[in-house]
Motif scaffolding. Sequence first.
Motif, PDB file in Angstrom:
ATOM      1  N   LEU A 328       1.139  -1.541  -0.139  1.00  0.00           N
ATOM      2  CA  LEU A 328      -0.302   0.052  -0.387  1.00  0.00           C
ATOM      3  C   LEU A 328       0.815   0.778   0.716  1.00  0.00           C
ATOM      4  CD1 LEU A 328      -3.142   0.925  -0.309  1.00  0.00           C
ATOM      5  CD2 LEU A 328      -2.833   0.930   2.336  1.00  0.00           C
ATOM      6  N   ARG A 329       1.716   1.245   0.405  1.00  0.00           N
ATOM      7  CA  ARG A 329       2.486   2.808   0.898  1.00  0.00           C
ATOM      8  C   ARG A 329       3.171   2.966  -0.238  1.00  0.00           C
ATOM      9  NH1 ARG A 329       5.381   1.110   4.084  1.00  0.00           N
ATOM     10  NH2 ARG A 329       7.438   0.238   3.021  1.00  0.00           N
ATOM     11  N   GLY A 330       3.515   1.517  -1.196  1.00  0.00           N
ATOM     12  CA  GLY A 330       4.182   2.233  -2.697  1.00  0.00           C
ATOM     13  C   GLY A 330       2.934   3.080  -3.620  1.00  0.00           C
ATOM     14  N   VAL A 331       1.997   2.674  -3.382  1.00  0.00           N
ATOM     15  CA  VAL A 331       0.987   3.400  -4.394  1.00  0.00           C
ATOM     16  C   VAL A 331       0.221   4.490  -3.688  1.00  0.00           C
ATOM     17  CG1 VAL A 331       0.418   1.171  -5.814  1.00  0.00           C
ATOM     18  CG2 VAL A 331      -0.861   1.698  -3.958  1.00  0.00           C
ATOM     19  N   LEU A 332       0.117   5.209  -2.008  1.00  0.00           N
ATOM     20  CA  LEU A 332      -0.369   5.839  -2.439  1.00  0.00           C
ATOM     21  C   LEU A 332       0.622   7.641  -2.275  1.00  0.00           C
ATOM     22  CD1 LEU A 332      -1.882   4.750   1.438  1.00  0.00           C
ATOM     23  CD2 LEU A 332      -3.209   4.704  -0.873  1.00  0.00           C
ATOM     24  N   ASP A 333      -0.026   8.749  -1.368  1.00  0.00           N
ATOM     25  CA  ASP A 333       0.376   9.445  -1.701  1.00  0.00           C
ATOM     26  C   ASP A 333       1.302  10.086  -0.550  1.00  0.00           C
ATOM     27  OD1 ASP A 333      -0.484   9.935  -4.715  1.00  0.00           O
ATOM     28  OD2 ASP A 333      -2.652  10.398  -3.469  1.00  0.00           O
ATOM     29  N   GLY A 334       1.364   9.456   0.928  1.00  0.00           N
ATOM     30  CA  GLY A 334       1.690   9.660   1.815  1.00  0.00           C
ATOM     31  C   GLY A 334       1.462   8.992   2.442  1.00  0.00           C
ATOM     32  N   HIS A 335       1.975   8.781   4.075  1.00  0.00           N
ATOM     33  CA  HIS A 335       1.670   7.111   4.937  1.00  0.00           C
ATOM     34  C   HIS A 335       1.689   8.290   5.619  1.00  0.00           C
ATOM     35  CE1 HIS A 335       6.362   7.034   3.646  1.00  0.00           C
ATOM     36  NE2 HIS A 335       6.244   6.599   5.206  1.00  0.00           N
ATOM     37  N   VAL A 336       1.433   7.930   6.824  1.00  0.00           N
ATOM     38  CA  VAL A 336       0.845   8.909   8.215  1.00  0.00           C
ATOM     39  C   VAL A 336       1.515   7.550   9.432  1.00  0.00           C
ATOM     40  CG1 VAL A 336      -0.096   9.771  10.449  1.00  0.00           C
ATOM     41  CG2 VAL A 336      -0.306  10.658   7.886  1.00  0.00           C
ATOM     42  N   VAL A 337       2.708   7.249  10.125  1.00  0.00           N
ATOM     43  CA  VAL A 337       2.763   6.001  10.796  1.00  0.00           C
ATOM     44  C   VAL A 337       2.446   7.142  12.374  1.00  0.00           C
ATOM     45  CG1 VAL A 337       4.373   5.063  12.027  1.00  0.00           C
ATOM     46  CG2 VAL A 337       4.880   5.760   9.699  1.00  0.00           C
ATOM     47  N   MET A 338       1.409   5.447  12.971  1.00  0.00           N
ATOM     48  CA  MET A 338       0.852   5.722  14.114  1.00  0.00           C
ATOM     49  C   MET A 338       1.854   4.832  15.741  1.00  0.00           C
ATOM     50  SD  MET A 338      -2.561   6.755  13.889  1.00  0.00           S
ATOM     51  CE  MET A 338      -2.691   6.909  15.783  1.00  0.00           C
ATOM     52  N   GLU A 339       2.222   5.399  16.881  1.00  0.00           N
ATOM     53  CA  GLU A 339       3.170   3.760  17.457  1.00  0.00           C
ATOM     54  C   GLU A 339       3.394   4.173  18.879  1.00  0.00           C
ATOM     55  OE1 GLU A 339       7.751   5.240  17.326  1.00  0.00           O
ATOM     56  OE2 GLU A 339       7.769   4.591  15.642  1.00  0.00           O
ATOM     57  N   ARG A 340       2.834   3.085  19.161  1.00  0.00           N
ATOM     58  CA  ARG A 340       2.447   2.584  20.560  1.00  0.00           C
ATOM     59  C   ARG A 340       3.030   3.777  21.507  1.00  0.00           C
ATOM     60  NH1 ARG A 340      -0.837  -1.359  21.592  1.00  0.00           N
ATOM     61  NH2 ARG A 340      -0.489  -1.962  19.202  1.00  0.00           N
ATOM     62  N   GLU A 341       4.278   3.738  21.448  1.00  0.00           N
ATOM     63  CA  GLU A 341       5.390   4.256  22.494  1.00  0.00           C
ATOM     64  C   GLU A 341       4.706   5.815  22.861  1.00  0.00           C
ATOM     65  OE1 GLU A 341       6.641   2.641  20.057  1.00  0.00           O
ATOM     66  OE2 GLU A 341       7.369   0.668  20.503  1.00  0.00           O
ATOM     67  N   ILE A 342       4.509   6.103  21.767  1.00  0.00           N
ATOM     68  CA  ILE A 342       3.976   7.627  21.707  1.00  0.00           C
ATOM     69  C   ILE A 342       2.470   7.609  22.509  1.00  0.00           C
ATOM     70  CG2 ILE A 342       3.145   9.961  20.527  1.00  0.00           C
ATOM     71  CD1 ILE A 342       5.122   8.855  18.461  1.00  0.00           C
ATOM     72  N   ALA A 343       1.542   7.167  22.228  1.00  0.00           N
ATOM     73  CA  ALA A 343       0.339   6.719  22.854  1.00  0.00           C
ATOM     74  C   ALA A 343       0.326   6.182  24.419  1.00  0.00           C
ATOM     75  CB  ALA A 343      -0.802   5.521  21.233  1.00  0.00           C
ATOM     76  N   GLU A 344       1.708   5.042  24.536  1.00  0.00           N
ATOM     77  CA  GLU A 344       1.278   5.064  26.235  1.00  0.00           C
ATOM     78  C   GLU A 344       1.995   5.934  26.487  1.00  0.00           C
ATOM     79  OE1 GLU A 344       4.357   1.952  25.686  1.00  0.00           O
ATOM     80  OE2 GLU A 344       2.888   0.491  25.385  1.00  0.00           O
ATOM     81  N   ARG A 345       2.403   7.252  26.444  1.00  0.00           N
ATOM     82  CA  ARG A 345       3.319   8.082  26.677  1.00  0.00           C
ATOM     83  C   ARG A 345       1.541   9.578  27.644  1.00  0.00           C
ATOM     84  NH1 ARG A 345       5.582  12.650  24.411  1.00  0.00           N
ATOM     85  NH2 ARG A 345       6.509  11.703  21.355  1.00  0.00           N
ATOM     86  N   GLY A 346       0.467   9.369  26.412  1.00  0.00           N
ATOM     87  CA  GLY A 346       0.049   9.895  26.829  1.00  0.00           C
ATOM     88  C   GLY A 346      -0.622  10.566  25.516  1.00  0.00           C
TER      89      GLY A 346
END
Length: 441
Positions: A328-346
């Motif tokens: 999917l990343r190869g055919v899209l016009d951008g990607h947004v990465v969400m990470e558990r470590e960031i969520a865990e610090r609120g």
Amino acid sequence: MAFAGFDLLRAEMRGIGSVHAVGRVAEVRRGMIEVTGLARRATLGDRAVIRCKGGHEIGAEVLSLTRGAVTVLPDGAADGVAIGDEVELLGQGGIAPHDSWIGRIVDPFGQPLDGRPLIHGGIERELRASPPPAAQRKRLGDRLETGLAIFNTMLPLVRGQRIGLFAGSGVGKSSLLASFARGVAADVVVIALIGERGRELREFVEKTLGPEGMARAVIVAATSDQSPLVRRRCAWTAMAVAEYFRDQGQHVLFLADSVTRFAEAHREVALAGGEPASLRGYPPSTSYQIMALGERAGPGAEGSGDITAVFSVLVAGSDMDEPVADILRGVLDGHVVMEREIAERGRFPAINLLRSVSRSLPDAASPDENRLIAKARALLGAYDRAEMMIQAGLYASGSDRMVDAALKVWPELDAFIADTAPDGTAGSFARLSAILSQVEI
């Protein structure tokens, strides 16, 4: 109004035919059912209904053809199916959306899930339609207001853009999609909930999405307990609904949650049909199915509207190289990465800006705005490289001018990523400029 009434009546009568192709169950094995008497009428992908002697019916889809028989995969368990049971061929079975679907919840077959009658349109659309001709498609449009500061500035979303939302489970992916549904400037929002837990549908509609988001949305839902045929069809039905509104000249926001479950459903169907497994159990056709779905979104042809799309991907252990994410990343016009470590610090949305890219840049921003974005990324990058030393207390102030500047503004920059944008894009950039003006690099 009279003509519209005739169109609706015609739509309701469309499924009534004077001739029905009927076969009989000849063999049941490993979840597949062999049917005789339909070989000369059936085509791949046709829908069928099995009428069991016990009185209940089971939907099915044609997976393979031979000279004397067809093989169908039932929508659910084949319990109760017996040799000689009647099987009626229904044809390809498209979808007929209608303007009144806005504010409604439907299943992948266009039937209402909210307990109210549903009007069907006068024209049936193909579930697996072709995208607009490549040479006739418009270019990406103007930057959209999103209601979120990070997407108004450093990760801009433009009309007709397709982005991927890559996240593990439980890091706020659904909440971010709901924020898009409420805040992105669009005429209609079409949401595909593919393989969602059944208990979450009502919660998503009433709490996460809310009346404000539902007022302009069409939700197509297939829960996790349904067959892979139904879950796969959910994505196609939702895209066909989006194309219906696009062809009326409207700007459609398409949200899919998630492409991973679409790919998993296709894997189950393809393996049942005899296709060999390849990378991590996914058959070779998975790549085509994902890319074909993605290509249907995007700018329309001249004279039509556009489909701005956000495709979510479930990535286990933040593995951005797993097959579905990589395809999917190869055919899209951008990607947004969400990470558990960031969520865990609120901090929500838990976006890792440094791993996220919008391919609408630099065109979507002015030269001054691009300089602000570059400066913010440079400071966040400097903090990221030195974070381990900073947390361990090993970094000495004055050792690196860039890190010193990053330390000064990092708390405000990190908070900015979580901000809403009540003052629009201009106000978001003004706040970002005020944060960055505190340091020189």
